[in-house]
Design a protein around this motif. Structure first.
Motif, PDB file in Angstrom:
ATOM      1  N   ASN A  19       0.890  -1.069   0.443  1.00  0.00           N
ATOM      2  CA  ASN A  19      -0.246  -0.108  -0.007  1.00  0.00           C
ATOM      3  C   ASN A  19       1.023   0.703  -0.598  1.00  0.00           C
ATOM      4  OD1 ASN A  19      -2.727  -1.120  -0.664  1.00  0.00           O
ATOM      5  ND2 ASN A  19      -2.525  -1.242   1.793  1.00  0.00           N
ATOM      6  N   ASN A  22       2.044   1.758  -3.734  1.00  0.00           N
ATOM      7  CA  ASN A  22       0.907   1.963  -4.388  1.00  0.00           C
ATOM      8  C   ASN A  22       1.013   3.676  -3.674  1.00  0.00           C
ATOM      9  OD1 ASN A  22       1.442  -0.034  -5.620  1.00  0.00           O
ATOM     10  ND2 ASN A  22      -0.330  -0.811  -4.103  1.00  0.00           N
ATOM     11  N   LYS A  46      -5.586  -0.301  -5.300  1.00  0.00           N
ATOM     12  CA  LYS A  46      -6.345  -0.135  -3.637  1.00  0.00           C
ATOM     13  C   LYS A  46      -6.633  -1.551  -3.052  1.00  0.00           C
ATOM     14  CE  LYS A  46      -9.364   2.453  -2.529  1.00  0.00           C
ATOM     15  NZ  LYS A  46     -11.271   3.011  -2.233  1.00  0.00           N
ATOM     16  N   SER A  47      -5.495  -1.799  -1.971  1.00  0.00           N
ATOM     17  CA  SER A  47      -6.239  -2.632  -1.598  1.00  0.00           C
ATOM     18  C   SER A  47      -6.955  -2.633   0.188  1.00  0.00           C
ATOM     19  CB  SER A  47      -5.261  -4.270  -1.010  1.00  0.00           C
ATOM     20  OG  SER A  47      -4.241  -3.214  -0.840  1.00  0.00           O
ATOM     21  N   PHE A  48      -7.198  -1.172   0.471  1.00  0.00           N
ATOM     22  CA  PHE A  48      -7.446  -0.937   1.914  1.00  0.00           C
ATOM     23  C   PHE A  48      -8.271   0.217   1.486  1.00  0.00           C
ATOM     24  CE2 PHE A  48      -4.591   2.274   0.389  1.00  0.00           C
ATOM     25  CZ  PHE A  48      -4.950   3.684   0.346  1.00  0.00           C
ATOM     26  N   ILE A  56      -2.345   5.862   6.430  1.00  0.00           N
ATOM     27  CA  ILE A  56      -1.219   4.656   5.826  1.00  0.00           C
ATOM     28  C   ILE A  56      -0.485   6.298   6.063  1.00  0.00           C
ATOM     29  CG2 ILE A  56      -0.133   4.107   4.079  1.00  0.00           C
ATOM     30  CD1 ILE A  56      -3.097   2.255   3.936  1.00  0.00           C
TER      31      ILE A  56
END
Length: 149
Positions: A19, A22, A46-48, A56
């Motif tokens: 993340n 990215n 995006k994995s959140f 983050i």
């Protein structure tokens, strides 16, 4: 650990999550500082959840990966703008230079890395000319230093 003159400086390799990487990519692609909302809107991978961005970004600030680069009025509130502390090129080269294999035997590893990169089909004569000029300039500086100039 790196010895510089008579002093020893310890270097800490910063480990980053997917993340975080990215987010860095998103800011690098934009080419300028972005707000948290703009980062989320422009991220390709995006994995959140959207509300996680602030956690983050705080972690990235603590690691020194990003910094607050001003603020902008958004609706009726000011939002912070985030920029990267390193360029894409600096970040990637640090990843290589922080590798224990590279640090152990730079003279052996660097030519192999460079060879692999220049074999890319998309690398044309203009890029090779730039690389050649960089190498010539570095050789000149090393010779000047050896001659005491």
């Amino acid at each position: 650990m790196v010895r510089i003159g008579g002093t020893i400086r310890y270097e800490v390799t910063v480990v980053i999550s997917n993340n975080e990487y990215n987010i860095l990519l998103t800011i690098w692609k934009a080419g300028h500082a972005l707000s948290a909302q703009e980062i989320v809107e422009n991220m390709e991978d995006k994995s959140f959840k959207d509300r996680t961005i602030h956690s983050i970004l705080t972690a990235m600030l603590e690691k020194g990966l990003i910094f607050v680069d001003g603020q902008r009025l958004s609706s009726r509130i000011y939002c912070r703008l985030f920029n990267t502390s390193l360029s894409f090129e600096q970040f990637q080269s640090r990843q290589i230079m922080d590798s224990p294999v590279y640090r152990q035997d730079k003279a052996q590893v660097l030519p192999g890395i460079l060879s692999a990169l220049v074999e890319d089909e998309d690398i044309g004569p203009d890029t090779l000319d730039k690389l050649e000029a960089l190498l010539k300039e570095r050789k000149k500086r090393l010779r000047d230093e050896a001659d005491g100039i």
